[in-house]
Design an enzyme around this catalytic site. Structure first.
Site, short mmCIF file in Angstrom:
data_model
loop_
_atom_site.label_atom_id
_atom_site.label_comp_id
_atom_site.label_asym_id
_atom_site.label_seq_id
_atom_site.Cartn_x
_atom_site.Cartn_y
_atom_site.Cartn_z
N SER A 166 0.83 -1.20 0.00
CA SER A 166 0.00 0.00 0.00
C SER A 166 0.88 1.26 0.00
O SER A 166 1.69 1.44 -0.90
CB SER A 166 -0.96 -0.04 1.19
OG SER A 166 -1.97 0.94 1.07
N ASP A 261 -10.16 -3.75 -4.74
CA ASP A 261 -9.25 -2.77 -4.14
C ASP A 261 -9.28 -1.50 -4.97
O ASP A 261 -9.08 -1.56 -6.20
CB ASP A 261 -7.83 -3.36 -4.10
CG ASP A 261 -6.80 -2.43 -3.47
OD1 ASP A 261 -7.16 -1.31 -3.06
OD2 ASP A 261 -5.62 -2.83 -3.40
N HIS A 291 -7.97 -5.21 -0.37
CA HIS A 291 -6.80 -4.49 0.13
C HIS A 291 -6.55 -4.88 1.59
O HIS A 291 -7.47 -5.10 2.37
CB HIS A 291 -7.06 -2.99 0.05
CG HIS A 291 -5.86 -2.14 0.28
ND1 HIS A 291 -5.02 -1.76 -0.74
CD2 HIS A 291 -5.34 -1.59 1.41
CE1 HIS A 291 -4.05 -1.02 -0.25
NE2 HIS A 291 -4.22 -0.89 1.06
#
Length: 321
Positions: A166, A261, A291
């Protein structure tokens, strides 16, 4: 392991059954969205979001150190066997605002064992107290330390990877770019797990996954607002690597994306851009995942897809250079 192109990075008809159950469980006791909290409130909330193992996955040794002139905390996970060790410098996710060594302890332990390499987890300073480019410079300095301390730490400098998930994936892409631009450390691989690659919310995956899958569009806008000093920063290639004019000369890459996501499309596009620039890329796509799965390793939040991700990434890390 499955490789795919960015055009194939779509969502399945529905998430994996384990993920459906997890989302239903979370929906039964609605969680406050990150965007509704202060940065400190979000950090406190995150500490309780991911469970901590009563008996953490064992590794040969764990060391907590402070490195560089800034005293950046790192946690070093040493695998079984003798050094010098292939090494992964890991940069945690959390939108540049949340996350720390403890919330990623299970992830780093799993990577150290599955990849059979030393993992150096970096506790870079967080925004908004330390906006762009401070977290990035912390990560770059910590990566340089890994090479500088190679003899003492028993690091195999021919096999050091940079990686993260991320926002940590964003930082890893930027560290790789900085190392190329500054003639800095030579990384053997970059591991980018559902990375943030562009300050832009106008993609199909942002529209499809704006709500309902743990990370929302409003959350990402909140994270970016705290990370950047102003919107001009968002155009900088070290903040938005997808906007870099030239991606040639970067290390081989493993890029992971998930179907449900908001960041799916920018990760897939970055993988395509790397490949177009002549970089060896393995794009691993989980069409039925959300995610954040790299952290979902501890009961009652242990997911099959999380272990799949750890195994796939570790397979790539073990690929001969």
């Amino acid at each position: 392991m499955s490789s795919t192109t960015g055009t194939e990075a779509v969502a399945a008809e529905e998430p994996h059954p384990e993920i459906v159950g997890l989302l239903q469980q979370m929906g039964a006791a609605p969680l406050p969205p990150f965007w509704s909290l202060s940065p400190e409130g979000a950090r406190q909330f995150t500490e309780g979001l991911f469970p901590t193992a009563d008996d953490p996955e064992p590794v040969a040794e764990v060391m907590d150190l402070e490195v560089t002139e800034e005293g950046i905390p790192v946690r070093v996970y040493v695998p079984e066997g003798q050094g010098p060790y292939p090494t992964l410098v890991y940069l945690h996710g959390g939108g540049w605002v949340i996350g720390d060594l403890d919330t990623y302890d299970a992830t780093c332990r799993a990577l150290a064992n599955a990849a059979d390499r030393m993992v150096v987890s970096v506790d870079y300073r967080l925004a908004p107290e330390h906006p762009f480019p401070v977290p990035l410079e912390d990560c770059y300095a910590a990566a340089e330390w890994v090479f500088d301390a190679a003899e003492t730490m028993q690091v195999d400098t021919d096999n050091v990877a940079i990686g993260g998930d991320s926002a940590g994936g964003n930082l890893a892409t930027a560290v790789a770019l900085m190392a190329r631009d500054r003639d800095g450390p030579e990384f053997a691989r970059q591991v980018l797990v559902y990375p943030v690659t562009d300050y832009d919310f106008d993609t199909p995956s942002y529209e499809e996954n704006a709500d309902g899958y743990l990370l929302t569009r409003a959350d990402m806008e909140w994270f970016w607002d705290h990370y950047l000093r102003d919107e001009v920063d968002g155009s900088h290639p070290y903040a938005s690597p997808l906007r870099a004019r030239d991606l040639s000369g970067l290390p081989p890459a493993t890029v992971v994306t998930c179907g449900f996501d908001p960041l799916r499309d920018e990760g897939a596009t970055y993988a395509d851009r790397l490949a177009d620039a002549g970089v060896d890329v393995n794009h691993v796509h989980y069409a039925d995942a959300i995610h954040g799965i790299v952290q979902m390793l501890v009961e009652p939040m242990a997911l099959t897809r999380a272990r799949d991700l750890i195994d796939d990434v570790s397979d790539d890390l073990g690929t001969p250079i």
